[in-house]
Design a protein around this motif. Structure first.
Motif, mmCIF file in Angstrom:
data_model
loop_
_atom_site.group_PDB
_atom_site.id
_atom_site.type_symbol
_atom_site.label_atom_id
_atom_site.label_comp_id
_atom_site.label_asym_id
_atom_site.label_seq_id
_atom_site.Cartn_x
_atom_site.Cartn_y
_atom_site.Cartn_z
ATOM 1 N N SER A 128 0.809 -1.219 0.000
ATOM 2 C CA SER A 128 0.000 0.000 0.000
ATOM 3 C C SER A 128 0.843 1.270 0.000
ATOM 4 N N HIS A 133 1.256 4.053 -3.166
ATOM 5 C CA HIS A 133 0.788 5.440 -3.139
ATOM 6 C C HIS A 133 1.947 6.418 -3.323
ATOM 7 N N GLU A 162 2.467 9.427 -6.142
ATOM 8 C CA GLU A 162 2.678 10.825 -5.772
ATOM 9 C C GLU A 162 3.951 11.378 -6.405
ATOM 10 N N VAL A 219 -0.008 11.157 1.314
ATOM 11 C CA VAL A 219 -0.360 9.739 1.423
ATOM 12 C C VAL A 219 -1.187 9.477 2.675
#
Length: 401
Positions: free
Chosen positions: A49, A53, A57, A83
């Motif tokens: 996860s 992310h 970004e 995040v």
């Protein structure tokens, strides 16, 4: 001199490792291209996860403002706010991305990230180089294609196994209700394969060998089904059509059949003394003998059964196939078979199925409970209140108008 912390030491080691790699320059990339490459990397590498992310970004931070290589310089604080995690998680996620070979750290000498103009007028950027995303995009596309192909294969295997499982289950249920065939070995194999077949998707997935075993079991079950003598249904010829009535099952002496002895201690002499005279035996109900042609003409919806109907065996199979569509339970089927036999039960189910279709097509929706209506038909035929031959004849006239 002050000793550096372990976290800073890890960062320095990562810097040395990434700077030792051969840098292959890439063409200028837009933000959309980097986002697409990052998305492919997520799917291909199965990122967790936080790294998933963070890489997105970083791709979004690229401005595409003329840099030679796609380099971004967001701080850990900025990434943590975007995040929604702590800065320690961001540090660990960046290390994971470096280990995966997705980004290259290009920090300044004091481990900072920024952009400035040098003395020679050239732009100098310290941060994360995202060029590995673009260099490995074809690799990611190939891996994603392989993953999608594997998913499609798993879906196909699950559909094939599901179809073979239904074939085996239907064959075993029919044999259990309408035949004396010994199905213990097939039932044991069915239970074993059912336990080995996962209900939900697993990491290992379904194996082709398991699908082959289900296919072999389905063939064995249907082979035994085909061996059952259709003459058990006592087919008779009538002018212009084939008729049948409920079977008079008898014991079989084959290797694959059980032999049931009568549970009685009466001697032959006692049986002869207690034999009922033929003339006093009740006459057979007129609806025990059904015209197959009449059923097919009165109930055209029976063609929803995918196989041709040429015999009593086919008619029973069609009734068993259409029963779930009437929402009648398996217990109702079994009770009716015990009362009036399998062929007459199948005819009653087909008749109820046709009536339900006629009600739905008319738009009146007068039948509120499909299952209750079907069970009332079965009970009426069993009690003699409904003459199925008369009802079929009336239904045929209605469809011919």
């Amino acid at each position: 001199m002050q000793t550096a912390s372990s976290a800073i030491q890890r960062l320095r080691n990562a810097v040395l490792g990434t700077r030792s790699a051969v840098d292959q320059p890439v063409k200028l990339a837009t933000r959309a291209q980097l986002r697409e490459a990052a998305h492919l990397a997520q799917r291909a590498l199965g990122l967790k996860s936080a790294p998933r992310h963070v890489i997105m970004e970083l791709a979004v931070c690229h401005k595409g403002s003329g840099e030679e290589v796609p380099t971004v310089w967001p701080s850990n604080t900025y990434l943590a706010e975007k995040v929604g995690v702590c800065e320690r998680t961001i540090t660990n996620a960046l290390m994971d991305l470096i280990d995966e070979g997705l980004i290259i750290r290009r920090d300044s000498a004091n481990q900072k990230r920024f952009k400035r103009i040098g003395a020679d007028g050239k732009m100098i950027i310290y941060g994360f180089d995202l060029s590995p995303l673009l260099r490995r995009q074809e690799e990611f596309e190939r891996i994603v294609a392989e993953i999608e192909a594997a998913k499609l294969e798993q879906k196909r295997l699950r559909a094939v196994i599901g179809g073979d499982r239904r074939r085996v289950k239907n064959a075993l249920e029919w044999l259990a209700m309408h035949s004396l065939a010994n199905t213990d070995e097939l039932a044991a194999r069915f239970g074993t394969l059912s336990q080995r077949t996962p209900v939900r998707a697993t990491k290992d997935g379904l194996k082709p060998e398991l699908a082959n075993e289900w296919a072999v079991l389905a063939e064995d079950a249907e082979r035994l089904l085909a061996m059952i003598d259709v003459t058990e249904f006592k087919l008779v010829e009538t002018p212009g059509a084939t008729a049948f009535f409920a079977p008079e099952f008898s014991t079989n002496d084959g290797e694959n059949f059980r032999h049931k002895e009568p549970e009685s201690d009466l001697s032959i002499e006692n049986c002869l003394e207690q034999e009922v005279p033929r003339e006093s035996q009740p006459a057979k109900r007129s609806d025990d003998e059904i015209d197959l042609k009449l059923v097919l003409e009165a109930c055209p919806s029976v063609t929803d059964y995918p196989e041709p109907i040429r015999s009593a065996y086919d008619l029973v199979a069609a009734g068993s196939y259409l029963r779930p569509s009437t929402t009648a339970s398996a217990d109702a089927w079994a009770s009716s078979v015990a009362a009036i036999g399998a062929p007459l039960t199948a005819v009653a189910i087909i008749f109820a199925y046709q009536r339900l279709n006629d009600d739905a097509s008319s738009g009146t929706s007068r039948i509120q409970s499909q299952g209750g209506f079907t069970q009332s038909i079965l009970r009426g035929v069993a009690s003699g209140k409904i003459n199925i031959r008369t009802e079929l004849a009336a239904l045929r006239r209605k469809h011919m108008q």
